[in-house]
Design a protein around this motif. Structure first.
Motif, PDB file in Angstrom:
ATOM      1  N   HIS A 238      -0.271  10.742  -2.339  1.00 51.74           N
ATOM      2  CA  HIS A 238      -0.393   9.708  -1.310  1.00 51.74           C
ATOM      3  C   HIS A 238      -1.559   8.770  -1.608  1.00 51.74           C
ATOM      4  N   VAL A 239      -2.674   9.342  -2.048  1.00 47.35           N
ATOM      5  CA  VAL A 239      -3.838   8.519  -2.379  1.00 47.35           C
ATOM      6  C   VAL A 239      -3.492   7.536  -3.501  1.00 47.35           C
ATOM      7  N   TRP A 240      -2.764   8.008  -4.521  1.00 53.15           N
ATOM      8  CA  TRP A 240      -2.375   7.114  -5.606  1.00 53.15           C
ATOM      9  C   TRP A 240      -1.472   5.981  -5.114  1.00 53.15           C
ATOM     10  N   MET A 241      -0.567   6.300  -4.200  1.00 58.14           N
ATOM     11  CA  MET A 241       0.305   5.257  -3.642  1.00 58.14           C
ATOM     12  C   MET A 241      -0.501   4.246  -2.836  1.00 58.14           C
ATOM     13  N   LEU A 242      -1.440   4.741  -2.039  1.00 55.31           N
ATOM     14  CA  LEU A 242      -2.290   3.835  -1.250  1.00 55.31           C
ATOM     15  C   LEU A 242      -3.139   2.957  -2.159  1.00 55.31           C
ATOM     16  N   LEU A 243      -3.652   3.534  -3.249  1.00 57.66           N
ATOM     17  CA  LEU A 243      -4.404   2.738  -4.229  1.00 57.66           C
ATOM     18  C   LEU A 243      -3.531   1.612  -4.788  1.00 57.66           C
ATOM     19  N   ALA A 244      -2.280   1.941  -5.073  1.00 56.60           N
ATOM     20  CA  ALA A 244      -1.357   0.931  -5.602  1.00 56.60           C
ATOM     21  C   ALA A 244      -1.118  -0.174  -4.574  1.00 56.60           C
ATOM     22  N   PHE A 246      -3.050  -1.071  -1.879  1.00 54.68           N
ATOM     23  CA  PHE A 246      -4.259  -1.864  -1.635  1.00 54.68           C
ATOM     24  C   PHE A 246      -4.561  -2.746  -2.843  1.00 54.68           C
ATOM     25  N   GLY A 247      -4.373  -2.190  -4.047  1.00 57.50           N
ATOM     26  CA  GLY A 247      -4.577  -2.992  -5.245  1.00 57.50           C
ATOM     27  C   GLY A 247      -3.615  -4.161  -5.319  1.00 57.50           C
ATOM     28  N   THR A 248      -2.381  -3.940  -4.881  1.00 60.27           N
ATOM     29  CA  THR A 248      -1.386  -5.011  -4.870  1.00 60.27           C
ATOM     30  C   THR A 248      -1.819  -6.163  -3.983  1.00 60.27           C
ATOM     31  N   PHE A 249      -2.442  -5.856  -2.854  1.00 64.62           N
ATOM     32  CA  PHE A 249      -2.885  -6.920  -1.959  1.00 64.62           C
ATOM     33  C   PHE A 249      -4.062  -7.693  -2.541  1.00 64.62           C
ATOM     34  N   PHE A 250      -4.910  -7.015  -3.296  1.00 65.69           N
ATOM     35  CA  PHE A 250      -5.966  -7.755  -3.986  1.00 65.69           C
ATOM     36  C   PHE A 250      -5.372  -8.693  -5.030  1.00 65.69           C
TER      37      PHE A 250
END
Length: 352
Positions: A238-244, A246-250
């Protein structure tokens, strides 16, 4: 980031989020499914971040609370009502059960707050979205928009303390309320969307970047608190998906997502709401069993998934073309006419 009537990158992201959720539902609990498809359960997290971003964008473009209400109602309810009716009818024709009381309560989109079962499992997020809309419009109604970031920080503090202390000292009450008011379990994702909007459309400040970081950390912390992901994927996944996400929004804010925009992603983005509403129960309870027992027995799960996807996209496209878009145009245009007529009447009775 320049203002525009429609951010194509966000449309593409909607389509991607929807496909993640769809393939998760098509593959969950299937013996020959690929485990990595379970990661699609986190697709709703991406939807929630997008909602936080888009709703604040929409609120600043609408003139008042009624404009916003009509905008959201016309966007959500006509397609939803049709999806509820289609799903209920097909389930009944297939020999299943849909109670009249459950059907009527589902039409409100508030069934989760009344303890009524969703007619389709995917509907559980809609009540959370409605709660967020009501919360988001309050600063605009009360003319306290300039304090919105303070409200977010207070809300993040309250959400953390609710889950931390509530689970320790009042687990029964904590569980009951958290299951009813599920916004408490996903709030940081919506707030992250607002911070991303403020960074992209207002001003990028250290406080806002720190806000995004806090929302990310709290979203990871809430993995084990009444979200759906905890039953399907590990906290690490889940953390890896959230990183993806949040990174996508940056990347979105730095104009690096143009490669996602194409005819397929925009098409999926346009029908994503209807596809989300119609895909789950009909596919898993009606189409898949019919394929397995009658038309294509003993086929790989991927074949069933692709057929269910094609059927779902076909029905969703019809709902989008014949119901969602025309109803949205009709309601919004008539609301504008009604407002104009009311304003003219008001001017005509003003004293000279």
């Amino acid at each position: 980031m320049p203002h525009s009537n429609r951010l194509l990158e966000l449309d593409a992201l909607r389509g991607i989020a929807c496909i993640l959720v769809v393939f998760f539902h098509f593959n969950v609990n299937q013996p020959d499914a690929w485990h990595w498809l379970n990661l699609g359960v986190a697709g709703v997290d991406l939807f929630f971040i997008i909602s936080g971003f888009v709703i604040f964008y929409s609120l600043e473009r609408n003139h008042n609370a009624l404009d916003f209400f009509v905008s959201r109602f016309s966007r959500l309810y006509p397609a939803y009502w049709v999806a509820v009716c289609i799903t209920s009818a097909l389930v009944l024709l297939n020999g299943g059960t849909v109670h009249l009381h459950d059907f009527l309560v589902n039409l409100t989109m508030l069934q989760g707050y009344f303890g009524v079962e969703d007619i389709d499992g995917s509907y559980w997020t809609l009540g959370i979205e409605l709660f967020f809309y009501c919360l988001a419009i309050l600063p605009f109604i009360t003319n306290t928009v300039k304090w919105v970031e303070h409200f977010i920080w207070i809300s993040l503090f309250l959400v953390y303390n609710w889950h931390y202390w509530g689970s320790l000292y009042a687990p029964g009450t904590h569980a009951k309320i958290s299951n009813s008011a599920q916004f408490l379990n996903h709030a940081p994702l919506f707030f992250a969307g607002i911070f991303f909007y403020l960074i992209g459309f207002k001003k990028a400040t250290p406080d806002r970047y720190f806000g995004v970081l806090c929302c990310f950390i709290l979203s990871c912390y809430l993995h084990n608190f009444f979200g759906r992901s905890q039953w399907v994927i590990t906290i690490q996944e889940h953390v890896w998906m959230l990183l993806a996400f949040f990174g996508t929004f940056f990347l979105l804010l730095s104009h690096q997502l143009g490669f996602l925009v194409n005819r397929v992603s925009l098409f999926l983005g346009n029908i994503s709401y209807s596809l989300y509403l119609i895909h789950q129960r009909i596919s898993t309870e009606i189409i898949r069993p019919w394929l397995q027992h009658h038309l294509l027995p003993h086929m790989p799960n991927l074949i069933y998934s692709l057929i269910m996807l094609a059927c779902s996209i076909g029905v969703a496209s019809a709902i989008n073309f014949w119901i969602e878009l025309p109803a949205m145009r009709f309601l919004r245009q008539n609301w504008k006419r009604l407002k104009t007529k009311f304003e003219v009447k008001q001017e005509s009775v003003l004293p000279l």
